[in-house]
Design a protein around this motif. Structure first.
Motif, mmCIF file in Angstrom:
data_model
loop_
_atom_site.group_PDB
_atom_site.id
_atom_site.type_symbol
_atom_site.label_atom_id
_atom_site.label_comp_id
_atom_site.label_asym_id
_atom_site.label_seq_id
_atom_site.Cartn_x
_atom_site.Cartn_y
_atom_site.Cartn_z
ATOM 1 N N ILE A 213 1.102 -29.284 -51.484
ATOM 2 C CA ILE A 213 0.388 -28.224 -50.764
ATOM 3 C C ILE A 213 -0.434 -27.384 -51.726
ATOM 4 C CG2 ILE A 213 0.672 -26.175 -49.336
ATOM 5 C CD1 ILE A 213 1.321 -28.756 -47.877
ATOM 6 N N PHE A 214 0.163 -27.001 -52.852
ATOM 7 C CA PHE A 214 -0.500 -26.154 -53.845
ATOM 8 C C PHE A 214 -1.798 -26.797 -54.339
ATOM 9 C CE2 PHE A 214 -1.259 -24.927 -58.241
ATOM 10 C CZ PHE A 214 -1.105 -23.545 -58.236
ATOM 11 N N THR A 215 -1.739 -28.066 -54.704
ATOM 12 C CA THR A 215 -2.924 -28.713 -55.285
ATOM 13 C C THR A 215 -4.009 -28.968 -54.245
ATOM 14 O OG1 THR A 215 -1.819 -30.864 -55.041
ATOM 15 C CG2 THR A 215 -1.686 -29.801 -57.198
ATOM 16 N N ASN A 437 -6.047 -33.328 -58.283
ATOM 17 C CA ASN A 437 -5.853 -32.664 -59.574
ATOM 18 C C ASN A 437 -5.051 -33.582 -60.506
ATOM 19 O OD1 ASN A 437 -5.129 -30.909 -61.752
ATOM 20 N ND2 ASN A 437 -5.524 -29.147 -60.414
ATOM 21 N N PRO A 438 -5.719 -34.503 -61.190
ATOM 22 C CA PRO A 438 -5.011 -35.478 -62.033
ATOM 23 C C PRO A 438 -4.214 -34.839 -63.168
ATOM 24 C CG PRO A 438 -7.397 -35.598 -62.356
ATOM 25 C CD PRO A 438 -7.173 -34.729 -61.160
ATOM 26 N N LYS A 442 0.229 -35.173 -63.765
ATOM 27 C CA LYS A 442 0.925 -35.680 -64.947
ATOM 28 C C LYS A 442 2.122 -34.824 -65.365
ATOM 29 C CE LYS A 442 -3.441 -37.516 -66.765
ATOM 30 N NZ LYS A 442 -4.455 -37.379 -67.845
ATOM 31 N N ILE A 443 2.226 -33.633 -64.809
ATOM 32 C CA ILE A 443 3.316 -32.729 -65.176
ATOM 33 C C ILE A 443 4.626 -33.219 -64.550
ATOM 34 C CG2 ILE A 443 4.179 -30.366 -64.992
ATOM 35 C CD1 ILE A 443 1.249 -29.444 -64.878
ATOM 36 N N THR A 451 6.800 -37.847 -63.094
ATOM 37 C CA THR A 451 5.513 -37.238 -62.771
ATOM 38 C C THR A 451 5.162 -37.616 -61.336
ATOM 39 O OG1 THR A 451 4.076 -39.101 -63.368
ATOM 40 C CG2 THR A 451 4.837 -37.671 -65.166
ATOM 41 N N VAL A 452 3.987 -37.170 -60.887
ATOM 42 C CA VAL A 452 3.465 -37.631 -59.592
ATOM 43 C C VAL A 452 2.070 -38.223 -59.796
ATOM 44 C CG1 VAL A 452 4.794 -36.332 -57.933
ATOM 45 C CG2 VAL A 452 2.911 -35.215 -59.072
ATOM 46 N N SER A 453 1.880 -38.803 -60.943
ATOM 47 C CA SER A 453 0.596 -39.446 -61.236
ATOM 48 C C SER A 453 0.581 -40.869 -60.694
ATOM 49 C CB SER A 453 0.347 -39.468 -62.751
ATOM 50 O OG SER A 453 -0.844 -40.173 -63.038
ATOM 51 N N SER A 454 -0.578 -41.275 -60.179
ATOM 52 C CA SER A 454 -0.730 -42.650 -59.691
ATOM 53 C C SER A 454 -1.280 -43.572 -60.778
ATOM 54 C CB SER A 454 -1.670 -42.678 -58.475
ATOM 55 O OG SER A 454 -2.979 -42.247 -58.840
ATOM 56 N N LYS A 455 -1.519 -43.034 -61.979
ATOM 57 C CA LYS A 455 -2.007 -43.861 -63.090
ATOM 58 C C LYS A 455 -0.912 -44.860 -63.486
ATOM 59 C CE LYS A 455 -5.843 -41.538 -63.317
ATOM 60 N NZ LYS A 455 -7.106 -42.149 -62.814
#
Length: 560
Positions: A213-215, A437-438, A442-443, A451-455
């Motif tokens: 929600i924040f991002t 917000n990539p 990464k955090i 993390t919650v990165s899709s990379k």
């Protein structure tokens, strides 16, 4: 510290006719309609509140009642007086999150207010609901603690044509239907511009739902603050601070109370409208008071984010497309791993307690679907969220408007039809947060340090953490069932929370009330009651005290 009540609505019915309407909230008058609103309401393309109600009035003149109601969004209770058609009707939001109540004599947005106007006693208790409260810390579906007072469900539509009361159904609140939205970004793109004139606070923790929600709101350029509750050294707080520093949004922290005193217990009781375990609500009130002091008038949170990942499926991990649903295992591991010890109850209630779990299982069987995960989603939405999240949303609305966009019916429909793999390994959150917000994606999070990165390289690293986190969570639930014990966080033991709680007069008095009412066995000793049951027993004793019109409770209520 007094509880600041935003407003109550009470409709008085005599002989199936509306005889009076007492509204302690601003009334909106639009084109021959009177709208009595509690909560946050809007229609796509319109600002929340007055502008949306004006659009709703236009719809009511050219569309069917059910069709017009289906276009409303938000978390709210609405009572409408149509002066032209000489009809009145009442309902809650289509997601079923705003708790409101009715009896044969009243409709009210407050259970305690309704009880105060009627002549109930403990003889009117619903004994099944009493056992339910003792085990789950609240009541579910349309039940309250009183047999003749019911909660509005999302599908309820109460009409008053020429004064005659008729209970109808909207027939438009099922999550299996197709959604108006293809993805969550489209939804927020339409929603965010409507909030430009509001003073907004967004929940932000170390988890991934609030970060979603924040991002997204940050991506669409909304000005807002962020808020978190906890101690400065908590991992949750440190991660939230790291996330907020990546943006221009100020993060405010509220210290969680380390103990309870008598006034704060009573305030938490009224804050929860007497229908929820006080211990699950007390810490939120301080954060709300702090937000009020900063001029906040709308809070947006990430409640319901579990339905966008596989959190509620993990007891079947990794078999997420089974045709057989194990609802009993879901009940044993996720809903009721620990029952209150039956020997603490009198014979009458002990028998009801012994059959409660099987009766609840029968209630949940109605949600059986073709695929196991769809079954679990329905149970979580209709049983857990519409009652537990709904109570929290409704209580917070006493301070300011509160909205949970991930629980909006159209969004629930969208996620219900997503491919199962989209929710595996937090893929839904990963794709959205990485897009908007990539850097924040990464955090690390409190979900096992993932993390919650899709990379790809982050996902490969997170695979091991994901399996370990799911195993740890499931082991904890299994441990609760095996050892019959809830494992409270270190802070509870460090601050001797339950030791202080057992010393309070309210706790002792509640135990005495339950014994006098023939619920608790007379030989039960307070010191032997498990911590996990203490808050439920205290809260139940308080509501029965209130129903019996105990003078100290009523005088306290009138001082608010």
């Amino acid at each position: 510290m007094k509880l600041l009540m935003k407003g109550l609505i009470l409709v008085i019915i005599n002989n199936d006719r509306v005889s009076d309407l007492k509204a302690y909230e601003e009334k909106f008058e639009v084109d021959g309609f009177e709208f009595y609103l509690n909560g946050f309401i809007y229609i796509d393309g319109c600002s929340p509140g007055m502008a949306s109600l004006k659009k709703f009035a236009e719809m009511l003149r050219v569309q069917s009642l059910r069709e017009a109601i289906s276009r409303l969004k938000g978390n709210y209770f609405l009572y409408v007086v149509d002066q032209q058609a000489q009809r009145q009707f009442a309902f809650i939001d289509n997601s079923g999150m705003y708790e409101s109540f009715y009896s044969s004599n009243h409709i009210s947005t407050s259970f305690l207010d309704l009880v105060r106007y009627e002549h109930f006693t403990s003889n009117d208790l619903d004994k099944y609901a009493v056992v339910e409260f003792l085990n789950l810390g609240g009541t579910h579906f349309d039940r309250t603690i009183l047999a003749t007072v019911k909660k509005f469900t999302a599908d309820d539509l109460m009409t008053f044509d020429n004064g005659v009361v008729t209970g109808l159904k909207k027939n438009r609140t099922h999550i299996e239907e197709a959604s108006d939205y293809q993805n969550i970004i489209d939804y927020f793109e339409a929603f965010a511009p409507q909030l430009k004139d509001r003073n907004i606070s967004v929940d932000l923790t170390g988890g991934i739902d609030s970060r979603l929600i924040f991002t997204i709101l940050d991506y669409f350029g909304l000005p807002f603050e962020a808020s978190v509750t906890g101690e400065k050294e908590d991992t949750d707080i440190k991660i939230a601070e790291t996330v907020s520093r990546q943006t221009e949004h100020q993060l405010y922290r509220t210290e969680r109370p380390s103990s309870l005193d008598e006034p704060s217990i009573h305030e938490a009781f009224y804050y929860g409208d007497g229908l929820f375990d006080v211990l699950r609500l007390y810490s939120a009130r301080q954060a709300h008071q702090d937000r009020l002091g900063r001029g906040i008038d709308l809070v947006i949170n990430g409640a319901g984010g579990e339905l966008y990942k596989d959190f509620w499926w993990m007891q079947d991990f990794p078999f997420y497309r089974r045709k057989a649903s194990n609802i009993k295992r879901l009940l044993d591991t996720r809903i009721l791993p620990i029952q209150m010890p039956g020997e603490y109850l009198t014979e009458d209630y002990r028998q009801r307690h012994a059959s409660f779990k099987n009766e609840l299982l029968e209630e949940l069987m109605v949600y059986q679907s073709e695929i196991n995960t769809e079954t679990y989603d329905k149970i979580h939405y209709y049983f857990n969220l519409q009652n537990n999240a709904g109570r929290i949303i409704t209580s917070a609305n006493q301070y300011f408007d509160v909205y949970s966009p991930l629980l909006e019916l159209e969004n629930i429909r969208m996620t219900h039809h997503l491919p199962k793999m989209t929710r595996f390994h937090n893929h839904f959150h990963r794709e959205v947060i990485t897009k908007v917000n990539p850097s924040i994606a990464k955090i690390k999070t409190t979900e096992g340090g993932m993390t919650v990165s899709s990379k790809p390289h982050y996902q490969i690293r997170d695979n091991i953490l994901y399996v370990a986190d799911r195993g740890k969570r499931l082991s904890k639930k299994v441990g609760q069932k095996v050892f019959k014990k809830t494992f409270f966080g270190e802070k509870y033991h460090r601050n001797h929370f339950f030791e202080h709680l057992r010393q309070l007069e309210t706790v002792h008095h509640s135990i005495d009330v339950l014994k006098e009412e023939g619920i608790l066995h007379p030989d039960v000793v307070l010191e032997n009651i498990p911590d996990a049951s203490l808050g439920k027993l205290m809260s139940l004793g308080m509501i029965i005290n209130y129903i019996n019109k105990n003078e100290s409770f009523i005088s306290y209520f009138n001082k608010r």
